[in-house]
Design an enzyme around this catalytic site. Structure first.
Site, mmCIF file in Angstrom:
data_model
loop_
_atom_site.group_PDB
_atom_site.id
_atom_site.type_symbol
_atom_site.label_atom_id
_atom_site.label_comp_id
_atom_site.label_asym_id
_atom_site.label_seq_id
_atom_site.Cartn_x
_atom_site.Cartn_y
_atom_site.Cartn_z
ATOM 1 N N CYS A 75 0.946 -1.135 0.068
ATOM 2 C CA CYS A 75 0.077 0.012 -0.079
ATOM 3 C C CYS A 75 0.841 1.202 0.054
ATOM 4 O O CYS A 75 1.735 1.403 1.128
ATOM 5 C CB CYS A 75 -0.866 -0.154 0.999
ATOM 6 S SG CYS A 75 -1.834 1.643 1.406
ATOM 7 N N HIS A 163 -2.375 -5.024 -10.564
ATOM 8 C CA HIS A 163 -3.119 -3.701 -11.049
ATOM 9 C C HIS A 163 -3.427 -3.955 -12.457
ATOM 10 O O HIS A 163 -2.433 -4.529 -13.199
ATOM 11 C CB HIS A 163 -2.181 -2.392 -10.956
ATOM 12 C CG HIS A 163 -2.169 -2.137 -9.353
ATOM 13 N ND1 HIS A 163 -2.757 -1.239 -9.024
ATOM 14 C CD2 HIS A 163 -1.126 -2.379 -8.424
ATOM 15 C CE1 HIS A 163 -2.506 -1.066 -7.606
ATOM 16 N NE2 HIS A 163 -1.758 -1.809 -7.458
ATOM 17 N N GLU A 212 -10.160 0.490 -6.451
ATOM 18 C CA GLU A 212 -9.409 -0.558 -5.777
ATOM 19 C C GLU A 212 -9.898 -1.773 -5.452
ATOM 20 O O GLU A 212 -11.274 -1.878 -5.263
ATOM 21 C CB GLU A 212 -8.750 0.211 -4.447
ATOM 22 C CG GLU A 212 -8.054 1.236 -4.499
ATOM 23 C CD GLU A 212 -7.105 1.314 -3.141
ATOM 24 O OE1 GLU A 212 -7.085 0.597 -2.299
ATOM 25 O OE2 GLU A 212 -6.757 2.504 -2.985
ATOM 26 N N CYS A 221 -4.472 6.335 -5.130
ATOM 27 C CA CYS A 221 -3.988 4.721 -4.870
ATOM 28 C C CYS A 221 -2.529 4.888 -5.132
ATOM 29 O O CYS A 221 -2.071 5.177 -6.176
ATOM 30 C CB CYS A 221 -4.797 3.775 -5.588
ATOM 31 S SG CYS A 221 -4.120 2.038 -5.559
ATOM 32 N N GLY A 224 -1.582 1.898 -7.054
ATOM 33 C CA GLY A 224 -1.874 2.098 -8.467
ATOM 34 C C GLY A 224 -1.404 3.004 -9.032
ATOM 35 O O GLY A 224 -1.237 3.073 -10.489
HETATM 36 N N1 LIG Z 1 -6.636 -2.225 -2.563
HETATM 37 C C1 LIG Z 1 -5.171 -2.499 -2.797
HETATM 38 C C2 LIG Z 1 -4.424 -2.132 -1.456
HETATM 39 C C3 LIG Z 1 -4.296 -0.847 -0.961
HETATM 40 C C4 LIG Z 1 -3.487 0.141 -2.104
HETATM 41 C C5 LIG Z 1 -3.631 1.414 -2.058
HETATM 42 N N2 LIG Z 1 -4.208 2.082 -1.054
HETATM 43 C C6 LIG Z 1 -2.218 2.081 -2.320
HETATM 44 O O1 LIG Z 1 -2.101 3.392 -1.657
HETATM 45 O O2 LIG Z 1 -1.450 1.446 -2.657
HETATM 46 C C7 LIG Z 1 -5.174 -4.072 -2.731
HETATM 47 O O3 LIG Z 1 -6.053 -4.697 -2.581
HETATM 48 O O4 LIG Z 1 -4.102 -4.441 -3.633
#
Ligand SMILES: N[C@H](CCC[C@H](N)C(=O)O)C(=O)O
Length: 278
Positions: A75, A163, A212, A221, A224
């Site tokens: 994250c 991703h 997400e 994100c 992302g």
């Molecule tokens: N939802 C993402 C995790 C959080 C990523 C995001 N909040 C960031 O800042 O990278 C997943 O399931 O892989």
């Protein structure tokens, strides 16, 4: 149990951060879902748990849970908040912090201006690493057939977490809320996937919105953004230093091609301290 926490965000991607160094804590899935519930609990996109490291040469271990209770590998926005948290809680006096995550090791660098640069590690474009059940072999762009939308071209990128990056001419709510969930839970992604919609403004700037995995669209994100920018650089659309404009603000990404790490720089904000009975 009385649980103390910090409520933080990285460009509006919000977190509850818990110190599990000073006192060991464990949460089951139901407790994480309760804490993440914006009506009945505290509410967050992700829960971040700060733990002692397993390997002695690292400073901390960092565990990340989506609001549905699923543990994830990485994250980016959370990593910046993590850095500010451990310094504010006097868990370290370092400004360069080495952290273990489920995906591997990352390095956090707290800048003099308060922003945080994260060495996010190297991306992978190998579908196996997401995982993504690719129908074609070793191509940069894959086509996914979506009910009601027809074929959508995407680039699969792993930043430790999975991703799917989709380049669009113009970002719209209908696109993100319509296509986002269809790709997120598409059968070609056995572990589901985060879905990034990227509008290339010029070789140094993009607009980006991310739907997400497990959470839906967030204000920003970090992983992302890293995935979208490295996909754009690899496609020849972008230079090696890019500013991404997200709903919640800007992130700066730097990547110098295969074999090099992704560097992400941006803010981290503490909103309040709280406590809750679990
Ligand atoms: N939802 C993402 C995790 C959080 C990523 C995001 N909040 C960031 O800042 O990278 C997943 O399931 O892989």
């Amino acid at each position: 149990m009385l649980l103390k926490f910090s409520k933080m965000h990285g460009l509006g991607n919000d977190f509850v951060v818990v110190d599990a160094v000073s006192r060991k804590v464990y949460f089951n899935k139901e407790q994480i879902e309760f804490l993440g519930d914006r009506n009945r609990g505290i509410g967050f996109d992700q829960l971040l748990i700060v733990e002692p490291p397993i390997s002695p040469e690292m400073d901390f271990r960092y565990r990340i849970y989506n609001s549905n209770g699923s543990e994830v590998e990485h994250c980016g926005n959370g990593a910046r908040c993590f850095a500010k948290f451990v310094i504010e809680k006097d868990l370290t006096n370092k400004s360069v912090i080495n952290v273990e995550t489920k995906r591997g090791q990352i390095q956090l660098i707290v800048q003099d201006d308060g922003e945080v640069t994260v060495d996010m590690g190297e991306p992978s474009f190998n579908p196996v690493d997401l995982p993504f059940d690719a129908t074609e072999n070793d191509t940069a762009l894959y086509s996914l057939e979506l009910d009601g939308y027809g074929p959508v071209e995407l680039t699969p990128v792993s930043v430790g977490n999975p991703h799917a990056v989709i380049r669009v001419d113009r970002l719209t709510d209908e696109l993100v809320s319509g296509v986002g969930p269809l790709v997120e839970s598409h059968s070609s992604f056995p572990a589901n996937v985060n879905v990034g919609f990227m509008e290339v403004l010029n070789r140094d700037e993009v607009n980006l919105r991310v739907y997400e995995r497990d959470v839906g669209e967030t204000q920003a994100c970090g992983t992302g953004t890293c995935a979208a920018i490295v996909a754009g650089i690899r496609q020849g659309w972008l230079n090696s230093k890019v500013t991404a404009h997200l709903l919640g603000g800007d992130l700066r990404i730097e990547w110098h091609g295969e074999g090099s790490p992704i560097l992400m720089t941006g803010p981290a904000t503490k909103v309040f301290e709280g406590q809750i009975y679990l």
